[in-house]
Design an enzyme around this catalytic site. Structure first.
Site, PDB file in Angstrom:
ATOM      1  N   THR A  27       0.857  -1.183   0.000  1.00  0.00           N
ATOM      2  CA  THR A  27       0.000   0.000   0.000  1.00  0.00           C
ATOM      3  C   THR A  27       0.897   1.238   0.000  1.00  0.00           C
ATOM      4  OG1 THR A  27      -0.108   0.332   2.401  1.00  0.00           O
ATOM      5  CG2 THR A  27      -1.671  -1.253   1.440  1.00  0.00           C
ATOM      6  N   LEU A  56       3.253  -0.991   4.698  1.00  0.00           N
ATOM      7  CA  LEU A  56       2.615   0.260   5.107  1.00  0.00           C
ATOM      8  C   LEU A  56       3.697   1.335   5.143  1.00  0.00           C
ATOM      9  CD1 LEU A  56       0.384  -1.015   8.074  1.00  0.00           C
ATOM     10  CD2 LEU A  56      -0.291  -0.670   5.690  1.00  0.00           C
ATOM     11  N   ILE A  82       7.570  -2.171   6.866  1.00  0.00           N
ATOM     12  CA  ILE A  82       7.576  -0.707   6.846  1.00  0.00           C
ATOM     13  C   ILE A  82       8.179  -0.198   5.544  1.00  0.00           C
ATOM     14  CG2 ILE A  82       8.331   1.391   8.007  1.00  0.00           C
ATOM     15  CD1 ILE A  82       6.356  -0.352   9.606  1.00  0.00           C
ATOM     16  N   LYS A  83       7.380   0.575   4.818  1.00  0.00           N
ATOM     17  CA  LYS A  83       7.846   1.184   3.573  1.00  0.00           C
ATOM     18  C   LYS A  83       8.565   2.487   3.902  1.00  0.00           C
ATOM     19  CE  LYS A  83       5.673   0.912  -0.895  1.00  0.00           C
ATOM     20  NZ  LYS A  83       4.460   1.157  -1.680  1.00  0.00           N
ATOM     21  N   VAL A  84       9.803   2.580   3.448  1.00  0.00           N
ATOM     22  CA  VAL A  84      10.660   3.725   3.754  1.00  0.00           C
ATOM     23  C   VAL A  84      11.136   4.340   2.436  1.00  0.00           C
ATOM     24  CG1 VAL A  84      12.778   4.460   4.914  1.00  0.00           C
ATOM     25  CG2 VAL A  84      11.418   2.584   5.876  1.00  0.00           C
TER      26      VAL A  84
END
Length: 214
Positions: A27, A56, A82-84
Site C-alpha cells: 500500500t 505500510l 515498513i515502507k521507507v
C-alpha cells in the site's frame, strides 16, 4: 516468484486471494486515501485479511519521524513491512529498523546504486519503479537486470520487489530476469490468465460439445 497486490481495496484483495494469486500486499498513502474513511482501520483490516507481508508507508521526512511512525505501524500486525523512502534519512531509518528486527521495503528506487545502498542498510525489500522509468523514456526492466546482477554478485538477502507495474509484460520480464516479487495492480493481475487462443479454443470445444449432445 511471489505476487503482491498493489492496492488498499479489500474487495480486490479478497478476489486475488480466492484465485491463489496473492502472496502479500503493498500500500501507499495514495492508495489508502482512495478508499476514504479512517486509514488506520483500513490498514488494520488489510493486515487481518492478508496472511503474507503487508507494506505500510511512513510519511515523515526525518529518520526520527520515520522510526516513530514505523513503531506505530508495526503494531497493526505481525505481517507489517515498513515502507521507507529512498533518501539519506530513509537509509538511516532502514538501518535502525534492521537492528531492531523490523522488516523494511525501501521504495521509490530508480537507480542500481540506490538499490545497493538500500541493501547495505539492511532492507528486506527494495522497490524499483519500472513503469515510471518507462514513462520518461528509460528502460525500467534494465534497472531490474542491473539490481539482480549486483545482489547476486554480493549475495545480498534483500529481495527485489518490482513496482509500478503497468502491463502483463512487466510481470513476464520480471519473472525472466529473476526478480523475487512483483507487486501488481488488480487491473493488471486480472489480465494475466487471458489469451485470445484460450478463448477461441474454449468456444470451439463448447460448440463441438453442443453438436455432440443434440
Amino acid at each position: 516468484m511471489e505476487f503482491f497486490l498493489d492496492t488498499a481495496n479489500l474487495e480486490e484483495i479478497r478476489k486475488a486471494k480466492a484465485q491463489g494469486l496473492m502472496d502479500g500486499v503493498t500500500t501507499n498513502p495514495t492508495l489508502l486515501s482512495r478508499e476514504g474513511g479512517d486509514w488506520r482501520k483500513q490498514a488494520e483490516a488489510i493486515c487481518a485479511e492478508v496472511e503474507g507481508p503487508v507494506s505500510l508507508e511512513v510519511v515523515g521526512e526525518s529518520a526520527e519521524e520515520m522510526i516513530r511512525e514505523a513503531e506505530d505501524l508495526a503494531s497493526f500486525g505481525d505481517n507489517v513491512v515498513i515502507k521507507v523512502p529512498m533518501t539519506n534519512e530513509g537509509l538511516v531509518a532502514t538501518e535502525s529498523l534492521y537492528r531492531k528486527g523490523v522488516k523494511t521495503n525501501v521504495t521509490l528506487v530508480f537507480s542500481p546504486l540506490q538499490a545497493l545502498l538500500a541493501a547495505k542498510a539492511g532492507a528486506t525489500y527494495v522497490s524499483p519503479f519500472v513503469g515510471r522509468l518507462d514513462g520518461i523514456a528509460h528502460d525500467g526492466m534494465e534497472l531490474i537486470r542491473q539490481i539482480r546482477t549486483i545482489f547476486d554478485n554480493y549475495d545480498f538477502p534483500t529481495k527485489i520487489l518490482v513496482a509500478s507495474i503497468r502491463h502483463p509484460m512487466h510481470v513476464l520480464d520480471s519473472a525472466l530476469i529473476g526478480a523475487d516479487v512483483a507487486t501488481i495492480p488488480y487491473s493488471v493481475i486480472s489480465q494475466l490468465a487471458a489469451h485470445p487462443l484460450t478463448d477461441k479454443g474454449l468456444a470451439a470445444f463448447n460448440a463441438d460439445w453442443e453438436k455432440l449432445t443434440k
